[in-house]
Design a protein around this motif. Structure first.
Motif, short mmCIF file in Angstrom:
data_model
loop_
_atom_site.label_atom_id
_atom_site.label_comp_id
_atom_site.label_asym_id
_atom_site.label_seq_id
_atom_site.Cartn_x
_atom_site.Cartn_y
_atom_site.Cartn_z
N LEU A 248 0.86 -1.17 0.00
CA LEU A 248 0.00 0.00 0.00
C LEU A 248 0.90 1.23 0.00
CD1 LEU A 248 -2.49 -1.01 2.84
CD2 LEU A 248 -2.83 -1.28 0.39
N ILE A 249 0.73 2.08 -0.97
CA ILE A 249 1.47 3.34 -1.03
C ILE A 249 0.48 4.46 -0.93
CG2 ILE A 249 3.00 4.80 -2.41
CD1 ILE A 249 4.20 2.27 -3.58
N ALA A 250 0.62 5.28 0.12
CA ALA A 250 -0.33 6.36 0.43
C ALA A 250 -1.74 5.78 0.57
CB ALA A 250 -0.30 7.45 -0.64
N GLY A 251 -1.81 4.55 1.12
CA GLY A 251 -3.10 3.92 1.37
C GLY A 251 -3.71 3.22 0.19
N THR A 252 -3.05 3.30 -0.99
CA THR A 252 -3.59 2.70 -2.21
C THR A 252 -2.84 1.42 -2.54
OG1 THR A 252 -4.16 4.88 -3.06
CG2 THR A 252 -4.07 3.08 -4.65
N ALA A 253 -3.58 0.34 -2.79
CA ALA A 253 -2.96 -0.94 -3.13
C ALA A 253 -2.31 -0.85 -4.50
CB ALA A 253 -4.01 -2.05 -3.12
N ARG A 254 -1.10 -1.37 -4.60
CA ARG A 254 -0.35 -1.36 -5.87
C ARG A 254 -0.03 -2.78 -6.31
NH1 ARG A 254 1.62 4.03 -6.28
NH2 ARG A 254 -0.09 5.21 -5.35
N THR A 255 0.11 -2.95 -7.60
CA THR A 255 0.54 -4.23 -8.13
C THR A 255 1.92 -4.53 -7.55
OG1 THR A 255 -0.68 -3.87 -10.17
CG2 THR A 255 1.06 -5.54 -10.22
N ALA B 23 6.93 -2.45 -5.72
CA ALA B 23 5.67 -1.90 -6.23
C ALA B 23 5.97 -0.57 -6.86
CB ALA B 23 4.64 -1.75 -5.11
N PRO B 24 5.20 -0.15 -7.88
CA PRO B 24 5.50 1.10 -8.58
C PRO B 24 5.12 2.33 -7.77
CG PRO B 24 3.52 0.10 -9.48
CD PRO B 24 4.09 -0.89 -8.50
N ASN C 216 5.26 13.33 2.97
CA ASN C 216 5.52 11.93 3.34
C ASN C 216 4.48 11.01 2.72
OD1 ASN C 216 7.53 12.96 4.91
ND2 ASN C 216 6.45 12.72 6.84
N LEU C 217 4.93 9.96 2.06
CA LEU C 217 4.03 8.92 1.56
C LEU C 217 4.16 7.70 2.46
CD1 LEU C 217 4.66 8.84 -2.31
CD2 LEU C 217 2.62 9.66 -1.15
N SER C 218 3.04 7.21 2.97
CA SER C 218 3.09 6.01 3.80
C SER C 218 3.25 4.77 2.91
CB SER C 218 1.83 5.90 4.65
OG SER C 218 0.71 5.70 3.82
#
Length: 202
Positions: A2-9, A20-21, A32-34
């Motif tokens: 999860l990058i910034a709360g969004t699931a990534r491939t 992950a991209p 800051n990106l979580s």
């Protein structure tokens, strides 16, 4: 992931490494990106930060060509916030470094700053330099502290210096090559963090 709360491939190359991209939109705004890892059962790891720095608006171009392949009197120092992974959420200490600076042995005080800490080489022989570093999660003497380079800058002592602060005594050789050095910290669970360009031999 999860990058910034969004699931990534996500692609996992091993049990300890996944990729992950990160998109252009992710890094379009400073901040800051979580970053987290989520298991198939929806349990998620602790969150670590990917720091997006604002671009330098006064960048200087250093032109190099085959006729002039080098440039003199140019200094490039890159300092990035540390990255740290914790393999056992809620059962480990994140060794991320929030700040570092010079340590005064005269009054037992730490001057934390965000710039590279200068390490002055002696004219001959060896010299000791005291620095301090801070983490909100806590740093302690059970951790291993090492510095990049051919071994002419070494950690010879480590002592607690307050809540979350560690005092390191470094030994610097007159033969140390000037330039930026990376400080590595590894805890007893083998989680490792790196402060790139955090120290600068002068």
């Amino acid at each position: 992931m999860l990058i910034a709360g969004t699931a990534r491939t996500t692609t996992c190359n091993s049990v300890t490494e996944c990729t992950a991209p990160v998109t252009a939109a992710d890094v379009s705004t400073p901040g800051n990106l979580s970053v987290q890892v989520r298991n198939p059962d929806n349990t998620a790891s602790n969150s670590v930060s990917l720091i997006v720095a604002a671009p330098n608006t006064s960048d200087e171009v250093i032109p190099l060509t085959s006729a002039t392949p080098s440039a003199t009197a140019k200094e490039i120092v890159v300092v990035e916030p540390t990255t740290a992974g914790v393999s056992l959420p809620n059962a480990d200490v994140d060794p991320n470094v929030a700040a570092l600076g010079a340590f005064s042995t005269a009054n037992n005080s730490c001057s934390l700053a965000g710039n590279p800490v200068p390490l002055q080489r002696p004219a001959t022989g060896l010299a000791a330099v005291d620095i301090c570093l801070f983490s909100a999660s806590g740093l302690d003497t059970s951790m291993t502290y090492t510095i990049t380079g051919p071994g002419n800058v070494t950690v010879i002592a480590q002592q607690p210096a307050g809540l979350g602060i560690i005092h390191l005594t470094l030994q610097i050789s007159a033969a140390a090559i000037p330039g930026a050095r990376t400080l590595f910290i590894q805890n007893t669970n083998l989680d490792k963090t790196a402060a790139t360009g955090a120290l600068e031999v002068q």
